[in-house]
Design an enzyme around this catalytic site. Sequence first.
Site, PDB file in Angstrom:
ATOM      1  N   TYR A  58       0.836  -1.194   0.000  1.00 57.98           N
ATOM      2  CA  TYR A  58       0.000   0.000   0.000  1.00 57.98           C
ATOM      3  C   TYR A  58       0.880   1.257   0.000  1.00 57.98           C
ATOM      4  O   TYR A  58       1.936   1.287   0.641  1.00 57.98           O
ATOM      5  CB  TYR A  58      -0.935   0.005   1.207  1.00 57.98           C
ATOM      6  CG  TYR A  58      -2.046  -1.007   1.093  1.00 57.98           C
ATOM      7  CD1 TYR A  58      -3.255  -0.677   0.487  1.00 57.98           C
ATOM      8  CD2 TYR A  58      -1.886  -2.303   1.570  1.00 57.98           C
ATOM      9  CE1 TYR A  58      -4.289  -1.605   0.371  1.00 57.98           C
ATOM     10  CE2 TYR A  58      -2.902  -3.247   1.459  1.00 57.98           C
ATOM     11  CZ  TYR A  58      -4.096  -2.882   0.856  1.00 57.98           C
ATOM     12  OH  TYR A  58      -5.100  -3.812   0.732  1.00 57.98           O
ATOM     13  N   GLU A  59       0.422   2.282  -0.689  1.00 59.10           N
ATOM     14  CA  GLU A  59       1.221   3.487  -0.883  1.00 59.10           C
ATOM     15  C   GLU A  59       1.660   4.129   0.430  1.00 59.10           C
ATOM     16  O   GLU A  59       2.734   4.709   0.521  1.00 59.10           O
ATOM     17  CB  GLU A  59       0.436   4.499  -1.717  1.00 59.10           C
ATOM     18  CG  GLU A  59       1.219   5.732  -2.094  1.00 59.10           C
ATOM     19  CD  GLU A  59       0.440   6.644  -3.013  1.00 59.10           C
ATOM     20  OE1 GLU A  59       0.812   7.819  -3.109  1.00 59.10           O
ATOM     21  OE2 GLU A  59      -0.538   6.189  -3.627  1.00 59.10           O
ATOM     22  N   SER A  60       0.834   4.009   1.461  1.00 57.86           N
ATOM     23  CA  SER A  60       1.180   4.624   2.749  1.00 57.86           C
ATOM     24  C   SER A  60       2.211   3.823   3.528  1.00 57.86           C
ATOM     25  O   SER A  60       2.648   4.247   4.596  1.00 57.86           O
ATOM     26  CB  SER A  60      -0.089   4.788   3.602  1.00 57.86           C
ATOM     27  OG  SER A  60      -0.731   3.540   3.757  1.00 57.86           O
TER      28      SER A  60
END
Length: 261
Positions: free
Chosen positions: A52-54
């Site tokens: 996930y990007e975060s």
Amino acid sequence: MSVAPANPLEMLAYVVSRHIKDKQIVYVGTGLPMVGAILAKKTHAPNITLVYESGGQDPIEGPMPWSVADPVTWRKSPITMEMALSFAQAANGYVDVAFQGAAQVDMYGNLNTHIIGNDFLNPKARLTGSGGGNDLISLTENTVIVGLQTPEKFPAKLDFITSPGHLYGGNSRKEAGLLGNGPVAVITQIGVYDFEPVTKRMRIKSLHPGITVEIAQACTGFELLVPEGEIPVTETPPPDVLEVLRNEVDPQKIFIAFPPR
């Protein structure tokens, strides 16, 4: 009991899932790419790693996240990282495929998420900017673009190039020193597109049921390349996969409700 046919957003999520192969490392963005990735993991690709990007890495199964910043994306993850390190995964070749959306997409798969309008200092609309978009499309092995197709969203010329696809066609991406293969597919409510190997121009790969070349072209601001011969019809999700999508992946209809909430 019969299962209702897929709505356009469910169709998009399913086609996204089919662009994921088992054991791949998949960079996941908010929205339908997230839905499609989770669907793939629950069906034909159980051994993928969701990044996930975060910064969350392969969290255990839980409810549908509202975004890539939802705490669910970190739930019992074996590791969580800062975004800079997360993008470094891509730079070091550890991401097989990433999914991206944009306000505008051109014939070479370049993306605009900055402004609408020709005046940068006084635009018609100011958008979110790059976020991680430029990093992902510049560094990952393969990028798949996902979005709704209209002439305004697929213009002949972008108002601003935020994220470089195949730049000006031909070998221009490689000559610019960008990594990976760049965009390999575009998925919309109209069909699936790839990029012609020499010119790198967007080309029809398949059209969704009931869609013709004329409809696809009417929804596009530039000339689409049309392959010779009969154009395939995009595979629709079978009933068992639709059941998984509706009851296990996004039962609250956060992203697959149609019309959108």
